[in-house]
Motif scaffolding. Structure first.
Motif, mmCIF file in Angstrom:
data_model
loop_
_atom_site.group_PDB
_atom_site.id
_atom_site.type_symbol
_atom_site.label_atom_id
_atom_site.label_comp_id
_atom_site.label_asym_id
_atom_site.label_seq_id
_atom_site.Cartn_x
_atom_site.Cartn_y
_atom_site.Cartn_z
ATOM 1 N N GLY A 1 -5.700 14.314 -5.263
ATOM 2 C CA GLY A 1 -5.599 15.603 -4.570
ATOM 3 C C GLY A 1 -6.758 15.831 -3.622
ATOM 4 N N ARG A 2 -7.972 15.490 -4.070
ATOM 5 C CA ARG A 2 -9.150 15.628 -3.199
ATOM 6 C C ARG A 2 -9.035 14.708 -1.991
ATOM 7 N NH1 ARG A 2 -11.677 15.695 -8.215
ATOM 8 N NH2 ARG A 2 -12.323 13.512 -8.013
ATOM 9 N N CYS A 3 -8.541 13.502 -2.204
ATOM 10 C CA CYS A 3 -8.413 12.547 -1.100
ATOM 11 C C CYS A 3 -7.371 13.001 -0.086
ATOM 12 C CB CYS A 3 -8.080 11.158 -1.645
ATOM 13 S SG CYS A 3 -9.470 10.378 -2.490
ATOM 14 N N ILE A 4 -6.270 13.542 -0.573
ATOM 15 C CA ILE A 4 -5.248 14.081 0.338
ATOM 16 C C ILE A 4 -5.861 15.189 1.184
ATOM 17 C CG2 ILE A 4 -3.120 15.445 0.441
ATOM 18 C CD1 ILE A 4 -2.133 13.761 -1.981
ATOM 19 N N ALA A 5 -6.586 16.089 0.545
ATOM 20 C CA ALA A 5 -7.237 17.187 1.273
ATOM 21 C C ALA A 5 -8.229 16.652 2.295
ATOM 22 C CB ALA A 5 -7.937 18.128 0.288
ATOM 23 N N GLU A 6 -8.952 15.608 1.933
ATOM 24 C CA GLU A 6 -9.932 15.015 2.860
ATOM 25 C C GLU A 6 -9.250 14.446 4.099
ATOM 26 O OE1 GLU A 6 -13.117 11.312 2.954
ATOM 27 O OE2 GLU A 6 -12.587 12.191 1.027
ATOM 28 N N LYS B 1 -1.882 6.731 5.142
ATOM 29 C CA LYS B 1 -2.803 7.104 4.053
ATOM 30 C C LYS B 1 -2.224 8.259 3.247
ATOM 31 C CE LYS B 1 -6.932 5.587 6.470
ATOM 32 N NZ LYS B 1 -8.234 5.933 7.037
ATOM 33 N N LEU B 2 -1.728 9.273 3.955
ATOM 34 C CA LEU B 2 -1.136 10.417 3.263
ATOM 35 C C LEU B 2 0.091 9.995 2.465
ATOM 36 C CD1 LEU B 2 -1.506 13.218 5.959
ATOM 37 C CD2 LEU B 2 -2.671 13.081 3.744
ATOM 38 N N SER B 3 0.909 9.150 3.050
ATOM 39 C CA SER B 3 2.101 8.671 2.358
ATOM 40 C C SER B 3 1.742 7.889 1.100
ATOM 41 C CB SER B 3 2.929 7.801 3.308
ATOM 42 O OG SER B 3 4.077 7.315 2.656
ATOM 43 N N ALA B 4 0.762 6.993 1.213
ATOM 44 C CA ALA B 4 0.328 6.193 0.063
ATOM 45 C C ALA B 4 -0.250 7.092 -1.024
ATOM 46 C CB ALA B 4 -0.693 5.150 0.508
ATOM 47 N N LEU B 5 -1.085 8.037 -0.631
ATOM 48 C CA LEU B 5 -1.690 8.939 -1.613
ATOM 49 C C LEU B 5 -0.638 9.809 -2.291
ATOM 50 C CD1 LEU B 5 -4.869 9.913 0.415
ATOM 51 C CD2 LEU B 5 -4.850 8.705 -1.786
ATOM 52 N N ARG B 6 0.325 10.279 -1.547
ATOM 53 C CA ARG B 6 1.387 11.111 -2.140
ATOM 54 C C ARG B 6 2.284 10.286 -3.059
ATOM 55 N NH1 ARG B 6 1.718 14.234 3.405
ATOM 56 N NH2 ARG B 6 0.301 15.935 2.907
ATOM 57 N N GLN B 7 2.525 9.034 -2.682
ATOM 58 C CA GLN B 7 3.299 8.132 -3.534
ATOM 59 C C GLN B 7 2.561 7.929 -4.863
ATOM 60 O OE1 GLN B 7 6.280 6.800 -3.272
ATOM 61 N NE2 GLN B 7 6.144 5.384 -4.980
ATOM 62 N N TRP B 8 1.270 7.675 -4.774
ATOM 63 C CA TRP B 8 0.426 7.466 -5.960
ATOM 64 C C TRP B 8 0.405 8.738 -6.807
ATOM 65 C CZ3 TRP B 8 -4.947 4.729 -5.207
ATOM 66 C CH2 TRP B 8 -5.428 4.286 -6.435
ATOM 67 N N GLN B 9 0.256 9.879 -6.147
ATOM 68 C CA GLN B 9 0.236 11.169 -6.831
ATOM 69 C C GLN B 9 1.536 11.379 -7.616
ATOM 70 O OE1 GLN B 9 0.466 14.657 -4.223
ATOM 71 N NE2 GLN B 9 -1.259 15.543 -5.359
ATOM 72 N N ALA C 1 0.826 -1.207 0.000
ATOM 73 C CA ALA C 1 0.000 0.000 0.000
ATOM 74 C C ALA C 1 0.861 1.258 0.000
ATOM 75 C CB ALA C 1 -0.931 0.010 1.200
ATOM 76 N N LEU C 2 1.992 1.210 0.678
ATOM 77 C CA LEU C 2 2.863 2.378 0.769
ATOM 78 C C LEU C 2 3.807 2.491 -0.420
ATOM 79 C CD1 LEU C 2 3.639 2.244 4.577
ATOM 80 C CD2 LEU C 2 2.068 3.779 3.392
ATOM 81 N N SER C 3 4.261 1.366 -0.958
ATOM 82 C CA SER C 3 5.225 1.427 -2.058
ATOM 83 C C SER C 3 4.568 1.482 -3.426
ATOM 84 C CB SER C 3 6.193 0.248 -1.987
ATOM 85 O OG SER C 3 5.500 -0.968 -2.170
ATOM 86 N N ASP C 4 3.416 0.843 -3.584
ATOM 87 C CA ASP C 4 2.717 0.836 -4.877
ATOM 88 C C ASP C 4 1.207 0.839 -4.652
ATOM 89 O OD1 ASP C 4 2.042 0.705 -7.534
ATOM 90 O OD2 ASP C 4 2.818 -1.315 -7.859
ATOM 91 N N PRO C 5 0.689 1.957 -4.152
ATOM 92 C CA PRO C 5 -0.742 2.013 -3.825
ATOM 93 C C PRO C 5 -1.649 1.780 -5.024
ATOM 94 C CG PRO C 5 0.251 4.193 -3.687
ATOM 95 C CD PRO C 5 1.367 3.219 -3.867
ATOM 96 N N GLU C 6 -1.189 2.126 -6.200
ATOM 97 C CA GLU C 6 -2.016 1.942 -7.397
ATOM 98 C C GLU C 6 -2.275 0.462 -7.664
ATOM 99 O OE1 GLU C 6 -2.450 4.035 -11.726
ATOM 100 O OE2 GLU C 6 -0.486 4.028 -10.782
ATOM 101 N N ALA C 7 -1.348 -0.386 -7.288
ATOM 102 C CA ALA C 7 -1.529 -1.829 -7.464
ATOM 103 C C ALA C 7 -2.379 -2.420 -6.338
ATOM 104 C CB ALA C 7 -0.171 -2.528 -7.503
ATOM 105 N N GLU C 8 -2.391 -1.776 -5.203
ATOM 106 C CA GLU C 8 -3.091 -2.298 -4.028
ATOM 107 C C GLU C 8 -4.547 -1.843 -3.944
ATOM 108 O OE1 GLU C 8 -3.007 -4.693 -0.552
ATOM 109 O OE2 GLU C 8 -1.579 -4.513 -2.189
ATOM 110 N N PHE C 9 -4.850 -0.658 -4.483
ATOM 111 C CA PHE C 9 -6.183 -0.076 -4.377
ATOM 112 C C PHE C 9 -6.753 0.221 -5.761
ATOM 113 C CE2 PHE C 9 -3.869 1.159 -0.536
ATOM 114 C CZ PHE C 9 -4.744 0.717 0.455
ATOM 115 N N GLU C 10 -8.071 0.088 -5.892
ATOM 116 C CA GLU C 10 -8.727 0.397 -7.163
ATOM 117 C C GLU C 10 -8.917 1.895 -7.348
ATOM 118 O OE1 GLU C 10 -12.225 -1.799 -8.230
ATOM 119 O OE2 GLU C 10 -11.477 -3.576 -7.179
ATOM 120 N N ARG C 11 -9.233 2.588 -6.259
ATOM 121 C CA ARG C 11 -9.501 4.028 -6.302
ATOM 122 C C ARG C 11 -8.745 4.710 -5.174
ATOM 123 N NH1 ARG C 11 -14.577 5.442 -4.511
ATOM 124 N NH2 ARG C 11 -14.368 3.818 -2.987
#
Length: 92
Positions: free
Chosen positions: A78-83, A37-45, A12-22
Motif C-alpha cells: 500500500g505504501r509503495c502504491i501511494a509512493e 509498476k502500479l499494475s504489478a503492485l496491485r496484482q501483488w496486493q 513481473a506483471l502476472s506474478d510480482p511476488e515471484a519476480e521481486f523480493e520486496r
C-alpha cells in the motif's frame, strides 16, 4: 535511486511476488513504466489479500507467523502504491 536491471515484464506483471523480493523493488525497477509498476503492485496486493481472506475463512492452513508477514507485506505494498502515485502527481 532506480535500479537498472533486466526484468521479465510478463512475470513481473502476472506474478510480482515471484519476480521481486520486496514491494519496494517494484518501485525501484527501472525496467517498468509507472503504469506497469502500479499494475504489478496491485496484482501483488490482490494475491496477498486473497491469502489473508482464505486464512480468515479457514480455507487454508497457515504456517505460524505467515499471517503477520502477509499483513505487513500488504501494508508495504500500500505504501509503495501511494509512493508511485504520488511521484506521478508531483512530477518526479
Amino acid at each position: 535511486m532506480a535500479l537498472i536491471s533486466k526484468v521479465n515484464r510478463q512475470a513481473a506483471l502476472s506474478d510480482p511476488e515471484a519476480e521481486f523480493e520486496r514491494a519496494a523493488d517494484v518501485v525501484e525497477c527501472a525496467g517498468l513504466t509507472r503504469g506497469e509498476k502500479l499494475s504489478a503492485l496491485r496484482q501483488w496486493q490482490s494475491a496477498v489479500q486473497r491469502r489473508l481472506e482464505s486464512a480468515d475463512e479457514g480455507m487454508v492452513e497457515h504456517i505460524p507467523g505467515t499471517l503477520t508477514r502477509d499483513a505487513e507485506l500488504l501494508s508495504e505494498i500500500g505504501r509503495c502504491i501511494a509512493e508511485v502515485e504520488e511521484a506521478f502527481v508531483v512530477g518526479r
